[in-house]
Design an enzyme around this catalytic site. Structure first.
Site, PDB file in Angstrom:
ATOM      1  N   HIS A 164       8.606  -7.460   2.984  1.00 44.08           N
ATOM      2  CA  HIS A 164       7.685  -6.411   3.413  1.00 44.08           C
ATOM      3  C   HIS A 164       6.238  -6.816   3.127  1.00 44.08           C
ATOM      4  CE1 HIS A 164      11.351  -3.907   3.458  1.00 44.08           C
ATOM      5  NE2 HIS A 164      10.682  -3.153   4.318  1.00 44.08           N
ATOM      6  N   LYS A 201       3.405  -2.623  -0.059  1.00 42.74           N
ATOM      7  CA  LYS A 201       4.593  -1.820  -0.377  1.00 42.74           C
ATOM      8  C   LYS A 201       4.778  -1.760  -1.892  1.00 42.74           C
ATOM      9  CE  LYS A 201       9.506  -1.250   0.759  1.00 42.74           C
ATOM     10  NZ  LYS A 201       9.340   0.167   1.136  1.00 42.74           N
TER      11      LYS A 201
END
Length: 236
Positions: A129, A133
């Protein structure tokens, strides 16, 4: 995600946004924004939540007071918060899943089938990600691991840090690895490694649209449903 959802809704003729909830109450959108659920004046049919775990209690209390169905799409929730969602689903129609993508949810079902057929293979999950995040591993990685564990004759232990272990890999574990970098929207891979062969099941999201599309579809699906906890399986 709020802006992406607003964009997705404008392309549909079966729903509209009446209000938003955000700490930034002055974005350039065509509907009013409030700083808290309690401040919302408009009547609605369902809530879509892409926010932060710290706001879950306030949101569920508001939904409960209004008898308002909700799609909970926030990740990084604790076990206690997930239990709270289950409790509220006895009084409200709630839709909850770790990932709103239809493709990811199909991936879970494929991984469960593979785990049954390839029993005895080593299983590793890799998720990637963007560098903003906060939670790791991702809720989707845990959803994949939980789904695979359900399909196995005996549950496996989740192993997150191999560098701290000075021992061979056992057969009773699922490795979960997190990568954070750049602007990666979301990539998940389940690796089944056996003797002389490897099977990989993977999913890559090119934009946040896939999550918004799934969330809006879940909101439309939830309208008129009886109390209970719904997931993407019900849509699939």
């Amino acid at each position: 995600m709020g802006r992406v959802i607003a964009s997705i809704v404008t392309e549909r003729d079966d729903c509209t946004i009446v209000a938003g909830i955000d700490l930034n109450t002055d974005p350039q959108v065509a509907f009013p924004i409030y700083s808290s659920p309690a401040a919302v004046k408009e009547e609605a049919d369902v809530i879509i939540d892409f926010s932060h775990p710290s706001l879950l209690v306030d949101l569920l209390e508001y939904a409960g007071s209004k008898r308002l169905p909700a799609v909970i799409a926030t990740t990084g929730l604790s076990a206690e918060q997930i239990e709270l969602i289950h409790d509220y689903s006895k009084r409200l129609p709630l839709f909850f899943t770790a990932n709103m993508s239809l493709g990811v949810n199909l991936m879970v079902e494929l991984a469960k089938k593979a785990a049954q057929i390839l029993y005895g293979f080593d299983i590793e999950i890799i998720e990637k990600h963007h560098n903003q995040k906060i939670d790791a591993p991702s809720g989707t990685a845990l959803m994949l691991a939980d789904g695979i564990n359900e399909a196995l004759p005996e549950p496996c232990e989740y192993v997150y840090e191999r560098h701290s272990k000075r021992q061979k890999r056992t057969k009773k574990e699922i490795g979960i690895h997190s990568v954070r970098g750049g602007t990666i929207v979301g990539e998940h891979e389940v690796l089944f490694a056996g003797k002389d062969e490897v099977l990989t099941i993977s999913h890559s999201a090119a934009s946040k649209d896939v999550f918004a599309t799934g969330a809006v579809a879940a909101a439309v699906f939830l309208q008129g449903k009886p109390n209970g906890l719904y997931t993407m399986k019900d849509i699939i």
